[in-house]
Design an enzyme around this catalytic site. Structure first.
Site, PDB file in Angstrom:
ATOM      1  N   LYS A 211       0.844  -1.198   0.000  1.00 30.69           N
ATOM      2  CA  LYS A 211       0.000   0.000   0.000  1.00 30.69           C
ATOM      3  C   LYS A 211       0.879   1.249   0.000  1.00 30.69           C
ATOM      4  CE  LYS A 211      -1.811   2.674   3.149  1.00 30.69           C
ATOM      5  NZ  LYS A 211      -1.809   3.977   2.473  1.00 30.69           N
ATOM      6  N   GLU A 285      10.655   1.009   9.924  1.00 34.71           N
ATOM      7  CA  GLU A 285      11.633   2.058   9.659  1.00 34.71           C
ATOM      8  C   GLU A 285      10.902   3.353   9.933  1.00 34.71           C
ATOM      9  OE1 GLU A 285      13.288   4.893   8.461  1.00 34.71           O
ATOM     10  OE2 GLU A 285      13.139   4.273   6.360  1.00 34.71           O
ATOM     11  N   CYS A 319      13.572  10.761   6.581  1.00 36.07           N
ATOM     12  CA  CYS A 319      13.596  10.219   7.941  1.00 36.07           C
ATOM     13  C   CYS A 319      14.979  10.363   8.575  1.00 36.07           C
ATOM     14  CB  CYS A 319      13.140   8.770   7.946  1.00 36.07           C
ATOM     15  SG  CYS A 319      13.951   7.784   6.705  1.00 36.07           S
ATOM     16  N   GLU A 416      10.489  15.485  15.461  1.00 35.69           N
ATOM     17  CA  GLU A 416      10.804  15.413  14.035  1.00 35.69           C
ATOM     18  C   GLU A 416       9.924  16.440  13.311  1.00 35.69           C
ATOM     19  OE1 GLU A 416       9.515  11.813  12.005  1.00 35.69           O
ATOM     20  OE2 GLU A 416      11.396  11.778  10.904  1.00 35.69           O
TER      21      GLU A 416
HETATM   22  P1  NDP Z   1       2.196   7.778   8.535  1.00 34.88           P
HETATM   23  O1  NDP Z   1       3.074   7.011   9.412  1.00 34.88           O
HETATM   24  O2  NDP Z   1       0.840   8.133   9.023  1.00 34.88           O
HETATM   25  O3  NDP Z   1       1.992   7.012   7.149  1.00 34.88           O
HETATM   26  C1  NDP Z   1       2.871   6.073   6.588  1.00 34.88           C
HETATM   27  C2  NDP Z   1       2.049   5.017   5.865  1.00 34.88           C
HETATM   28  O4  NDP Z   1       1.242   4.282   6.788  1.00 34.88           O
HETATM   29  C3  NDP Z   1       1.076   5.572   4.861  1.00 34.88           C
HETATM   30  O5  NDP Z   1       0.955   4.670   3.781  1.00 34.88           O
HETATM   31  C4  NDP Z   1      -0.195   5.627   5.668  1.00 34.88           C
HETATM   32  O6  NDP Z   1      -1.344   5.694   4.878  1.00 34.88           O
HETATM   33  C5  NDP Z   1      -0.124   4.366   6.457  1.00 34.88           C
HETATM   34  N1  NDP Z   1      -0.895   4.334   7.686  1.00 34.88           N
HETATM   35  C6  NDP Z   1      -1.384   5.360   8.418  1.00 34.88           C
HETATM   36  N2  NDP Z   1      -2.025   4.908   9.524  1.00 34.88           N
HETATM   37  C7  NDP Z   1      -1.929   3.561   9.496  1.00 34.88           C
HETATM   38  C8  NDP Z   1      -2.368   2.508  10.365  1.00 34.88           C
HETATM   39  N3  NDP Z   1      -3.012   2.762  11.497  1.00 34.88           N
HETATM   40  N4  NDP Z   1      -2.088   1.243  10.035  1.00 34.88           N
HETATM   41  C9  NDP Z   1      -1.408   0.969   8.914  1.00 34.88           C
HETATM   42  N5  NDP Z   1      -0.973   1.907   8.056  1.00 34.88           N
HETATM   43  C10 NDP Z   1      -1.219   3.201   8.330  1.00 34.88           C
HETATM   44  O7  NDP Z   1       2.936   9.049   8.101  1.00 34.88           O
HETATM   45  P2  NDP Z   1       2.271  10.369   7.519  1.00 34.88           P
HETATM   46  O8  NDP Z   1       2.288  10.229   6.075  1.00 34.88           O
HETATM   47  O9  NDP Z   1       0.940  10.667   8.105  1.00 34.88           O
HETATM   48  O10 NDP Z   1       3.274  11.458   8.041  1.00 34.88           O
HETATM   49  C11 NDP Z   1       3.215  11.876   9.405  1.00 34.88           C
HETATM   50  C12 NDP Z   1       4.583  12.086   9.973  1.00 34.88           C
HETATM   51  O11 NDP Z   1       5.304  10.873   9.902  1.00 34.88           O
HETATM   52  C13 NDP Z   1       5.447  13.068   9.204  1.00 34.88           C
HETATM   53  O12 NDP Z   1       5.218  14.368   9.624  1.00 34.88           O
HETATM   54  C14 NDP Z   1       6.813  12.582   9.538  1.00 34.88           C
HETATM   55  O13 NDP Z   1       7.214  13.139  10.754  1.00 34.88           O
HETATM   56  C15 NDP Z   1       6.664  11.095   9.692  1.00 34.88           C
HETATM   57  N6  NDP Z   1       7.067  10.342   8.502  1.00 34.88           N
HETATM   58  C16 NDP Z   1       8.183   9.599   8.583  1.00 34.88           C
HETATM   59  C17 NDP Z   1       8.625   8.889   7.487  1.00 34.88           C
HETATM   60  C18 NDP Z   1       9.851   8.080   7.525  1.00 34.88           C
HETATM   61  O14 NDP Z   1      10.384   7.735   6.480  1.00 34.88           O
HETATM   62  N7  NDP Z   1      10.353   7.690   8.662  1.00 34.88           N
HETATM   63  C19 NDP Z   1       7.923   8.950   6.219  1.00 34.88           C
HETATM   64  C20 NDP Z   1       6.717   9.707   6.249  1.00 34.88           C
HETATM   65  C21 NDP Z   1       6.327  10.375   7.358  1.00 34.88           C
HETATM   66  P3  NDP Z   1      -1.848   7.114   4.285  1.00 34.88           P
HETATM   67  O15 NDP Z   1      -0.705   8.034   4.237  1.00 34.88           O
HETATM   68  O16 NDP Z   1      -2.309   6.750   2.973  1.00 34.88           O
HETATM   69  O17 NDP Z   1      -2.913   7.568   5.201  1.00 34.88           O
END
Ligand code: NDP
Length: 815
Positions: A211, A285, A319, A416
């Site tokens: 996904k 990660e 990240c 972050e």
């Molecule tokens: P999320 O952790 O919410 O999203 C990452 C992925 O997980 C997306 O595909 C999301 O779906 C999905 N997801 C969200 N909730 C769930 C759940 N309960 N169970 C399973 N999958 C889920 O990150 P965000 O995109 O909302 O970003 C929020 C914050 O996360 C950022 O501000 C940043 O600080 C951090 N972040 C860190 C990353 C990294 O590489 N370490 C990458 C991205 C964000 P969908 O987005 O489609 O809702």
């Protein structure tokens, strides 16, 4: 169509430049727009009528929900396409498709799988420009980055893993595939994260359901087309789009054998708890607040470019972004001045403009997160610095930003931000640099800048992070593992260590649902220690910080043998005793600082001292288990042999130098996890204790041990062996008492880095659930039993793997 508007916008800019006189251009040195042509990407969107279905079982499938959401171009806020919202029924369909595809995918064998991976690499390479443009349109990241960084890394990942697919049956013959893998990826490197997840998973013989993030699904959908083009067997790769709910359904699906997730620490914790006790393998990660450490002898001009790459690459939505600048006080002002000057020259704009440095923030929500946190930084008293120019108004843009005068406890120094915001602090001594660097709940990466290699290599092991970049930053390669310590998650992506996330040891199939039954045949007693009523009646104490300690609660528990006869009493440990043991473990850094050779000497000494008291330990086993003397002596002999095995491995379980495509030596070093809880199995009182405690300490961890609750005396007798074998105080701490109550206290303790649990199914679930708060590494047996007497099940490198984590250290080499 909307993309034509973008083109028009760029054309107008170009006309403005064109109308300038040549002399004016020379005088101002203004950049003209250099728009990348988006026609092919627009054609791709049109070929799906700008409305994408789900990719399940090799076909495009209308979502059962009938719902769609918009994908937006963050550079212009314009709609690109409609994306399907997969619901539970769609997730079920995708998982069923992956499960159906699995047997044939396993059967075709390593070489055929290698051919498919190679074909994927070739096909992506052929369409690399289309992927780059589509990624820039969808995510807002500059075409310069997608074209020169993201997509080449993607291609490299598939080539590299085509190689691993080929080698699986020879190099990794003791391991097998896991089955159906659920993969959830974020929006910051959409296709790159896809490749990091899909390539190793399918190379190792698994099938997948992936996904993408809601805001950046398009390149994953183009990748689905590539899978069709190369004739990848149906169902091996399934792509389902949707929001968090879709991810949740995938995480909770019973037929999924592993979840690989990249995203926020918050969602990572939710997933850890949701999968607790299910036996699903998990790699996470997560976020970071990585230090970028500059010592006074560093080449400051290189440092400035390093900072551009650390925090302004991908708009800081990385990240492992070097978001905390730690600079030695003597050069701080000089460096800040240079950074301010460099910020002025950075160019921001439409992602498709080839001459910009900074693109757009992924969406409105993320822009607000950044804006709010920056405001908080100002409110908390830090000094804000931004360039004098202003951002374009037509997209979600945020300027490069630096904060100085930041206190280490300020929100912006701890949280972050995930945007182009650098937070700068200064330090005086090397020790202070390390302390500041580790002053975070995260541990993903660090970047160390100095011209002194000795200093760099002194600092790198002291920083708690999975990656250390020396005089470089944000360098990635398929051959090197990437992943974090602490709340940055666990598991690695890339390198041999990354493959392990998609495999399980074949020996696991031998584990049983019931413990091995021990034969109870009384024979003549051997020299038993006197805890019995007839000997001196002594309640064993606990062992904390190298000393025998009375229990805080002042209670003890009667222990009876398998034949219900009184054996003796042990102290009943409580929360306070665990706290004392954790403190004692942290106070000892002698053991972790010893070389493998020196630790081996101590382990041999332990074995030697145990051998001297062979009969006494066998007698104790007989007393507790009512086994005959032959079996009891065999258990002691095997324990001695097992200690020898780990003494032998102590200086042999080592790292690698990875063959990356960069001019670096990349050292993959196994490091101790830190302070570990070891909850011993109830079977084999001595061997179960030795088989779990010794590998944990072999790699330099300090441990808090809960021995068998029913048969604890082999462990308490072992105090004397520890006391006479040069084991530093605090390395092994032993708390007796109620196994699951004590295990829960350890699992919840924030200063414990990892926990091994050998016990019942419910206990395994508790360990995984409770460990989520500080993201402890866990290793549990899911209620399955090993035969500790069998070498193949009871010892080996698998144990050491779970006692360590790999740090990848990148050092420029031959450059
Ligand atoms: P999320 O952790 O919410 O999203 C990452 C992925 O997980 C997306 O595909 C999301 O779906 C999905 N997801 C969200 N909730 C769930 C759940 N309960 N169970 C399973 N999958 C889920 O990150 P965000 O995109 O909302 O970003 C929020 C914050 O996360 C950022 O501000 C940043 O600080 C951090 N972040 C860190 C990353 C990294 O590489 N370490 C990458 C991205 C964000 P969908 O987005 O489609 O809702």
């Amino acid at each position: 169509m909307l993309q034509e508007d973008i083109q028009q916008h760029l054309d107008i800019q170009w006309l403005k430049i064109k109308d300038m006189k040549i002399k004016e251009i020379y005088d101002t040195m203004t950049y003209g727009p250099a728009p990348e042509n988006a026609d092919e990407a627009i054609q791709f969107l049109k070929s799906h009528k700008n409305k994408f279905k789900l990719f399940i079982n090799g076909k495009w499938v209308t979502p059962a929900s009938g719902d769609y959401f918009d994908s937006i171009n963050p550079s212009t806020k314009e709609k690109l396409a409609k994306i399907s919202e997969a619901n539970q029924a769609d997730v079920n369909k995708a998982v069923a498709s992956a499960k159906r595809a699995l047997p044939d995918w396993i059967k075709i064998g390593a070489h055929q799988r290698a051919r498919y991976l190679y074909a994927l690499a070739r096909q992506i390479q052929k369409h690399s420009r289309l992927f780059a443009v589509l990624e820039s349109l969808d995510n807002g990241k500059s075409i310069r980055e997608t074209r020169d960084i993201d997509i080449p890394i993607v291609i490299r990942h598939f080539y590299h893993h085509a190689g691993w697919a080929q080698l699986r049956d020879t190099e990794l013959k003791d391991y097998k595939e896991l089955g159906v893998i659920g993969q959830i990826i974020p929006w910051n490197f959409p296709l790159m994260m896809l490749s990091w997840k899909i390539a190793p998973a399918i190379a190792m013989g698994n099938t997948i359901v992936l996904k993408p993030a809601e805001s950046t699904s398009l390149t994953a959908l183009l990748f689905a087309e590539i899978c069709q083009q190369i004739g990848l067997p149906k169902g091996v790769v399934n792509i389902i789009t949707g929001h968090g709910k879709t991810g949740e359904a995938l995480v909770e699906h019973k037929e999924v054998n592993k979840i690989a997730f990249t995203g926020s620490t918050e969602v990572g914790k939710i997933i850890r708890r949701a999968t607790a006790g299910t036996g699903k393998k998990l790699s996470l990660e997560l976020g970071g607040k990585s230090p970028f450490i500059v010592f006074e002898d560093a080449d400051l001009d290189s440092v400035v470019e390093g900072i551009v790459d650390a925090i302004w690459f991908n708009q800081g939505q990385v990240c492992c972004a070097g978001s905390r600048l730690l600079v030695q006080e003597s050069i701080a002002e000089k460096l800040y001045k240079k950074i301010r000057a460099r910020m002025e020259t950075l160019r921001i704009g439409n992602a498709l403009d080839k001459s910009i440095d900074i693109g757009a923030i992924v969406d409105k929500g993320q822009l607000k997160v950044i804006t709010d946190l920056v405001q908080l930084g100002v409110d908390e008293g830090s000094t804000l610095c931004q360039p004098s120019w202003s951002c374009p108004k037509d997209g979600y843009f945020y300027p490069p930003t630096m904060f100085t005068d930041v206190s280490p406890s300020a929100t912006i120094a701890q949280e972050e931000i995930f945007g182009p915001v650098l937070v700068a602090m200064s330090f005086r001594s090397h020790k202070e640099a390390v302390k500041l660097a580790n002053n975070t709940r995260y541990g993903l990466a660090c970047s160390i800048w100095t011209e002194n290699i000795n200093l760099a290599l002194d600092i790198a092991p002291q920083i708690k992070a999975g990656v250390a970049w020396i005089n470089c930053t944000n360098v990635f390669d398929a051959a090197a593992g990437f992943g974090g310590y602490r709340e940055s998650g666990f598991g690695r992506e890339g390198g041999r260590e990354g493959l392990m996330e998609y495999l399980k040891p074949r020996i696991n199939d031998k584990f049983t649902n019931q413990p091995k039954v021990i034969s109870i045949k009384k024979s003549k007693p051997l020299g038993v220690q006197s805890n019995t009523k007839v000997g001196i009646d002594r309640t064993t104490k606990m062992y904390i910080g190298g000393k025998q300690a009375r229990p805080d609660g002042g209670y003890s528990t009667i222990i009876k043998s398998n034949n219900d006869e009184y054996v003796g009493e042990v102290s009943k440990g409580n929360r306070k005793d665990i706290r004392n043991a954790v403190e004692a473990a942290h106070a000892n850094n002698k053991w972790s600082n010893m070389t493998g050779h020196a630790r081996a000497q101590v382990l041999y000494y332990l074995a030697e001292n145990l051998a001297i008291r062979r009969e006494e330990f066998a007698g104790r086993i007989m007393q507790m288990t009512n086994q005959n003397s032959t079996d009891a002596l065999k258990e002691v002999d095997l324990s001695i042999e097992r200690i020898y095995t780990y003494a032998a491995l102590a200086d042999k379980y080592d790292g690698k130098v990875h063959h990356t495509i960069h001019r670096n030596v990349t050292l993959a070093m196994p490091e101790a996890l830190g302070v570990m809880g070891v909850i011993c199995p109830d079977e084999s009182p001595l061997l179960g204790f030795i088989s779990t405690v010794i590998p944990a300490i072999t790699m330099g961890n300090n441990v808090i041990v809960i021995p068998s609750e029913k048969l604890p005396f082999s462990a308490t007798d072992f105090y004397q062996i520890l006391e006479t074998s040069d084991v530093p105080a605090g390395t092994v701490n032993i708390i007796t008492g109620h196994k699951d109550e004590l295990a829960q206290v350890i699992a919840k303790h924030d200063d414990v880095d990892a926990i091994w649990y050998f016990g019942n199914t419910e206990g395994c679930k508790d360990m995984e659930f409770l460990s989520a708060d500080n993201m402890k590494r866990t290793w549990v047996n899911y209620g399955k039993y090993r035969n500790w007497l069998d070498k193949a099940q009871g010892e080996g490198e698998e144990f050491l793997k779970h006692a360590t984590q790999i740090k990848n250290i990148w050092i420029p080499y031959g450059a």
